[in-house]
Enzyme design. Sequence first.
Site, short mmCIF file in Angstrom:
data_model
loop_
_atom_site.label_atom_id
_atom_site.label_comp_id
_atom_site.label_asym_id
_atom_site.label_seq_id
_atom_site.Cartn_x
_atom_site.Cartn_y
_atom_site.Cartn_z
N SER A 101 0.83 -1.20 0.00
CA SER A 101 0.00 0.00 0.00
C SER A 101 0.87 1.25 0.00
CB SER A 101 -0.91 0.01 1.23
OG SER A 101 -1.66 1.21 1.23
N HIS A 157 -1.33 -1.14 -4.24
CA HIS A 157 -2.60 -0.67 -3.67
C HIS A 157 -2.50 0.84 -3.46
CE1 HIS A 157 -6.37 -1.40 -1.47
NE2 HIS A 157 -5.94 -0.49 -0.60
N MET A 190 -12.49 -4.69 4.57
CA MET A 190 -11.72 -3.78 5.43
C MET A 190 -11.58 -4.41 6.81
SD MET A 190 -10.79 -1.20 3.64
CE MET A 190 -9.94 -0.49 5.03
N PHE A 249 -6.70 5.39 7.61
CA PHE A 249 -5.31 5.54 8.04
C PHE A 249 -4.55 4.22 7.89
CE2 PHE A 249 -8.04 8.42 10.35
CZ PHE A 249 -7.40 9.65 10.16
N GLY A 309 -1.38 1.73 9.31
CA GLY A 309 -0.77 1.43 10.60
C GLY A 309 -1.72 1.15 11.74
C1 DX5 Z 1 -6.80 2.10 5.23
C2 DX5 Z 1 -6.33 1.78 3.84
C3 DX5 Z 1 -5.33 0.69 3.77
C4 DX5 Z 1 -4.00 1.02 4.43
C5 DX5 Z 1 -3.45 -0.27 4.96
O1 DX5 Z 1 -7.82 3.00 5.17
O2 DX5 Z 1 -7.43 1.37 3.04
O3 DX5 Z 1 -5.10 0.28 2.43
O4 DX5 Z 1 -3.08 1.59 3.55
O5 DX5 Z 1 -2.35 0.03 5.72
P1 DX5 Z 1 -1.80 -0.94 6.86
O6 DX5 Z 1 -1.35 -2.20 6.18
O7 DX5 Z 1 -0.67 -0.16 7.44
O8 DX5 Z 1 -2.93 -1.19 7.83
ZN ZN Z 2 -6.96 0.41 1.04
#
Ligand code: DX5
Ligand code: ZN
Length: 217
Positions: free
Chosen positions: A7, A32, A136, A142, A144
């Site tokens: 991502s 991503h 999700m 966000f 992390g």
């Molecule tokens: C969150 C995003 C994710 C995020 C995942 O709203 O949709 O794609 O970048 O990041 P990590 O792997 O750090 O949780």
């Molecule tokens: Zn995402």
Amino acid sequence: MIKLAPSILSADFGKLRETVEILNESPADVLHVDVMDGRFVPNISFGFPVLEVLARHSKKPLDVHLMIEEPEKFAERFIKSGASWLSFHLEACAHTHRLLEAVQGWGARPGLAINPQTGLDGMEYLVDCLGFVNVMTVNPGFGGQKFIQAMFHKIKALDELRKKTGSHFEIEIDGGVNMGNAVALKEAGADILVAGNALFSEPQLSEGVLKFKHLLV
Ligand code: DX5
Ligand code: ZN
């Protein structure tokens, strides 16, 4: 084999091109790209110009995740700007079936993203036009954040729905994925793992991608 989707949200934006070049030479499957509008989620990330730069330099397909209100207004333009896969949120769109078909018609792989509290009601009516479902596993907005354990149940239920309906959509997991839960996610039915913080916090991004991929063999 299960796909890995680094991502870009977790990248150092001052080194975006360098990052894309590292990922080009890595076994990552797709990039991503999280688009946030400050309305559907409490954060703003980036839009068309950044996507165009990523598309110009990336050898991997771009998996664009729209966390925006009224995705039907912008979906076509995101595809024209370089999205090969495009997911939008069920919670942000009244005419989901119509938009999934439109995305396919504009030449991208259609995906439907669902927030942690959203169940699978009605999903059986969409299976024919779904390329993938983005489950999700954090509240969107966000990078992390901590993985929400209760989502394992939803992933398994989605895998069962897929078997029951004989459909072939893929299951993407987005949020809090790391090397500690990746194998369990694969066993639960995941096909695509998005990883931001877990990859970009590694001392060497290229090594991180390799380690992650080896885990998933
Ligand atoms: C969150 C995003 C994710 C995020 C995942 O709203 O949709 O794609 O970048 O990041 P990590 O792997 O750090 O949780
Ligand atoms: Zn995402």
